[in-house]
Design a protein around this motif. Structure first.
Motif, mmCIF file in Angstrom:
data_model
loop_
_atom_site.group_PDB
_atom_site.id
_atom_site.type_symbol
_atom_site.label_atom_id
_atom_site.label_comp_id
_atom_site.label_asym_id
_atom_site.label_seq_id
_atom_site.Cartn_x
_atom_site.Cartn_y
_atom_site.Cartn_z
ATOM 1 N N PRO A 63 1.309 -1.139 0.122
ATOM 2 C CA PRO A 63 0.075 -0.043 0.198
ATOM 3 C C PRO A 63 1.225 1.361 0.082
ATOM 4 C CG PRO A 63 0.008 -1.245 2.142
ATOM 5 C CD PRO A 63 1.144 -1.640 1.638
ATOM 6 N N GLY A 64 0.057 2.686 -0.438
ATOM 7 C CA GLY A 64 1.395 4.107 -0.397
ATOM 8 C C GLY A 64 0.918 4.442 -0.787
ATOM 9 N N SER A 65 0.649 6.093 -0.900
ATOM 10 C CA SER A 65 0.074 7.377 -1.700
ATOM 11 C C SER A 65 0.123 8.081 -2.069
ATOM 12 C CB SER A 65 -0.228 8.160 0.269
ATOM 13 O OG SER A 65 0.530 8.331 0.047
ATOM 14 N N LEU A 66 -0.066 8.593 -2.779
ATOM 15 C CA LEU A 66 0.519 9.665 -3.776
ATOM 16 C C LEU A 66 1.018 11.221 -3.239
ATOM 17 C CD1 LEU A 66 -2.675 9.609 -6.889
ATOM 18 C CD2 LEU A 66 -0.594 8.193 -6.159
ATOM 19 N N VAL A 269 4.329 6.722 -3.938
ATOM 20 C CA VAL A 269 5.279 5.836 -2.716
ATOM 21 C C VAL A 269 4.756 4.815 -2.001
ATOM 22 C CG1 VAL A 269 6.616 6.495 -0.422
ATOM 23 C CG2 VAL A 269 5.796 8.665 -2.249
ATOM 24 N N LEU A 270 5.056 3.689 -2.149
ATOM 25 C CA LEU A 270 4.516 2.542 -1.408
ATOM 26 C C LEU A 270 5.751 1.653 -0.379
ATOM 27 C CD1 LEU A 270 4.193 0.479 -5.167
ATOM 28 C CD2 LEU A 270 3.355 1.748 -3.771
ATOM 29 N N ARG A 271 4.570 1.275 0.410
ATOM 30 C CA ARG A 271 4.951 0.492 1.799
ATOM 31 C C ARG A 271 5.760 -0.468 1.771
ATOM 32 N NH1 ARG A 271 7.918 4.466 4.416
ATOM 33 N NH2 ARG A 271 8.198 2.672 5.587
ATOM 34 N N VAL A 272 6.425 -1.794 1.205
ATOM 35 C CA VAL A 272 6.936 -2.902 0.134
ATOM 36 C C VAL A 272 7.447 -3.168 2.477
ATOM 37 C CG1 VAL A 272 7.659 -4.561 -0.646
ATOM 38 C CG2 VAL A 272 7.403 -2.134 -1.802
ATOM 39 N N PRO A 273 6.816 -4.178 2.412
ATOM 40 C CA PRO A 273 7.311 -5.299 3.461
ATOM 41 C C PRO A 273 8.841 -5.320 3.277
ATOM 42 C CG PRO A 273 5.581 -6.052 2.604
ATOM 43 C CD PRO A 273 5.473 -5.305 2.104
ATOM 44 N N GLY A 324 -9.470 12.196 -10.304
ATOM 45 C CA GLY A 324 -10.281 11.904 -8.783
ATOM 46 C C GLY A 324 -8.056 11.777 -8.883
ATOM 47 N N ALA A 325 -6.885 11.572 -8.688
ATOM 48 C CA ALA A 325 -5.789 11.013 -8.647
ATOM 49 C C ALA A 325 -5.643 12.749 -7.778
ATOM 50 C CB ALA A 325 -5.092 11.278 -9.521
ATOM 51 N N ARG A 326 -4.991 12.981 -6.568
ATOM 52 C CA ARG A 326 -4.353 13.952 -5.892
ATOM 53 C C ARG A 326 -3.603 13.610 -4.583
ATOM 54 N NH1 ARG A 326 -10.314 16.060 -3.956
ATOM 55 N NH2 ARG A 326 -10.860 15.676 -5.946
ATOM 56 N N PRO A 327 -3.314 14.542 -3.999
ATOM 57 C CA PRO A 327 -1.586 14.601 -3.245
ATOM 58 C C PRO A 327 -2.765 13.799 -2.163
ATOM 59 C CG PRO A 327 -1.476 16.859 -3.976
ATOM 60 C CD PRO A 327 -3.159 15.867 -4.657
ATOM 61 N N ASP A 328 -2.051 12.610 -1.300
ATOM 62 C CA ASP A 328 -2.009 11.516 -0.122
ATOM 63 C C ASP A 328 -3.415 10.537 -0.264
ATOM 64 O OD1 ASP A 328 -0.052 13.320 1.465
ATOM 65 O OD2 ASP A 328 -1.578 14.681 1.618
ATOM 66 N N LEU A 329 -3.913 10.795 -1.783
ATOM 67 C CA LEU A 329 -4.950 9.998 -1.586
ATOM 68 C C LEU A 329 -4.178 7.928 -1.609
ATOM 69 C CD1 LEU A 329 -7.520 8.948 -3.455
ATOM 70 C CD2 LEU A 329 -5.975 8.878 -5.763
ATOM 71 N N THR A 330 -4.522 7.610 -0.949
ATOM 72 C CA THR A 330 -4.425 6.155 -0.509
ATOM 73 C C THR A 330 -4.143 5.069 -2.049
ATOM 74 O OG1 THR A 330 -5.685 6.169 1.915
ATOM 75 C CG2 THR A 330 -4.876 3.747 0.759
ATOM 76 N N VAL A 331 -3.180 4.245 -2.398
ATOM 77 C CA VAL A 331 -3.280 3.832 -3.340
ATOM 78 C C VAL A 331 -2.987 2.209 -2.533
ATOM 79 C CG1 VAL A 331 -3.251 5.687 -4.891
ATOM 80 C CG2 VAL A 331 -0.866 4.021 -4.370
ATOM 81 N N ASP A 332 -3.149 1.225 -4.323
ATOM 82 C CA ASP A 332 -2.262 -0.258 -3.875
ATOM 83 C C ASP A 332 -1.014 -0.029 -5.499
ATOM 84 O OD1 ASP A 332 -3.300 -1.348 -1.598
ATOM 85 O OD2 ASP A 332 -4.860 -1.298 -2.491
ATOM 86 N N GLY A 333 0.589 -0.775 -4.915
ATOM 87 C CA GLY A 333 1.224 -0.704 -6.070
ATOM 88 C C GLY A 333 1.113 -2.105 -5.800
ATOM 89 N N THR A 334 1.721 -2.436 -7.431
ATOM 90 C CA THR A 334 2.274 -4.138 -7.532
ATOM 91 C C THR A 334 3.621 -3.812 -8.363
ATOM 92 O OG1 THR A 334 -0.181 -5.024 -7.721
ATOM 93 C CG2 THR A 334 2.240 -6.433 -9.095
#
Length: 414
Positions: A63-66, A269-273, A324-334
């Motif tokens: 998970p992460g955020s824009l 910015v993604l938070r990878v384990p 709808g993309a904007r700063p601090d939007l929660t996202v998921d990255g692969t």
């Protein structure tokens, strides 16, 4: 005569007791040798998968955020009180857009005092320059007088020598004229050196005084900048994202006044384990899901430090952002790690780690039973994991967690 008989021994109770003990012993040994009943598990509650062989895509997810690629932090240069707030968060701004105004009488007084000191130093410099110029002119006049006297003495000495050759004066008069010429020559040289020294000294004094004036100018300019900094501007083109102040609030130097971002230039910015971050490298392809669409990107930076068990990975987004993309939007990255061409793999179980050995239940007897099998796992992905040893393509296994049946090697599926 009657002979008394011994009473007959009752052997039956002892015999029955012995038989009962034997029966109990045999039953106990038999029960001890019996295997426990096979536990039953509802098939509908299990997650099953089939072992496959073929290409496998290794991926990691987080998970992460824009986050804006460029952020302009506007901080306070000097302390002051908020007098006016002219722009609210969310408004578009230009570099010269006035955001708010501060006030601090002490800063203004310091600026006025610095201006006064500069004016005084400039006046003293002008006065010193005039005095030194006058001194230099006087020295030049003294040099001109010495030159004139020396020339007169030379001519007098030449005339005395000519008269002496004609016998019209004495030798003593000639010597006196020569001594007078030599004295004035020495005085003329001294005046020349004095003029040169005066010129050098004058220039040195003026340079020192000018450096003092320049220093006071820099101080005055610094205070003038502090006064002008109380009119806070955006400093960059974008959107005002934060302005955490209220009218009347006191701020200290360095305090955050505003945050200006460029919403059209975002990165993820993604938070990878941390256990999976070792396989992530700069340049790998990624897909970011904003929950309103996906956008492709590439890894551009990996944080060298671990925070709360995760590693921050920056992904630069390519192409237009979803609506709808904007700063601090929660996202998921692969993030795509690698593509394996021909491997044996299965769905990732709820237990076990990559490159380890784990006990998995493999279905047998047409799927009515499952037997525990030791399986060596290899490289892992988000949803799949490589099988190195223990299973073959086509085997059906249970991926669900069955920790409550750790003591059982066989279970029944209902």
């Amino acid at each position: 005569m009657d002979i008394p008989r011994k009473p007959r021994t009752k052997r039956l109770p002892y015999l029955l007791t012995g038989i009962a003990l034997i029966v109990v012993t045999v039953a106990t040994v038999g029960l001890a040798r019996l295997k426990p009943a096979v536990p039953s598990v509802e098939r509908a509650t299990l997650w099953l998968d089939t072992v496959k062989r073929g290409p496998m895509l290794r991926e990691v997810r987080g998970p992460g955020s824009l986050v804006p690629e460029q952020i302009r932090w506007v901080s306070a240069v000097t302390a002051g009180r908020v007098e006016r707030i002219l722009v609210q968060p969310g408004a578009p701004v230009e570099p010269g857009t006035l955001l708010l105004e501060l006030s601090n009488p002490d800063v203004q007084l310091e600026s006025l005092d610095a201006q006064r000191q500069l004016t005084l130093a400039q006046a003293e410099t002008a006065s010193l320059r005039a005095a030194l110029q006058t001194q230099l002119l006087a020295q030049e006049a003294a040099l001109a007088t010495a030159r004139s006297d020396y020339q007169d003495a030379r001519r007098a000495a030449a005339a005395a020598e000519r008269l002496n050759r004609e016998g019209l004066n004495s030798t003593n008069e000639v010597e006196r004229a020569r001594d007078r010429a030599e004295e004035l020559a020495t005085r003329f040289e001294a005046e020349q050196k004095r003029l040169e020294i005066s010129r050098e000294t004058i220039q040195t004094q003026l340079d020192l005084r000018e450096s003092q004036v320049q220093r006071l100018k820099a101080i005055c300019e610094f205070h003038r900048g502090q006064v002008s900094s109380m009119r806070v501007t955006a400093g960059a083109k974008g959107v005002l994202q934060e302005l955490p102040l209220q009218v009347g609030q006191w701020v200290n130097p360095g305090a955050l006044l505003a945050k200006v971002v460029q919403p059209e230039r975002l990165k993820a910015v993604l938070r990878v384990p941390e256990t999976q971050a070792k396989d992530v490298a700069v340049g790998q392809r990624a897909v970011v899901d904003t929950r309103n669409g996906t956008v492709a990107g590439r890894v551009v930076r990996i944080d060298p430090a671990v925070q709360e068990g995760t590693v921050a990975v920056d992904v630069a987004l390519a192409g237009p952002l979803p609506q709808g993309a904007r700063p601090d939007l929660t996202v998921d990255g692969t993030i795509e790690i690698e593509r394996l061409a021909d491997v044996v793999y299965v769905g990732r179980p709820a237990f076990g780690q990559a490159n380890g050995v784990v006990g998995m239940f493999k279905l047998t007897d047409g799927g009515r039973f499952a037997v525990r099998t030791n399986v060596r796992l290899g490289r892992s992905s988000v949803n799949t994991i490589e099988v190195v040893q223990g299973l073959r393509p086509g085997d059906r296994v249970i991926l669900s967690e069955l920790s409550e049946w750790d003591s059982a090697d066989r279970i029944r599926l209902k």
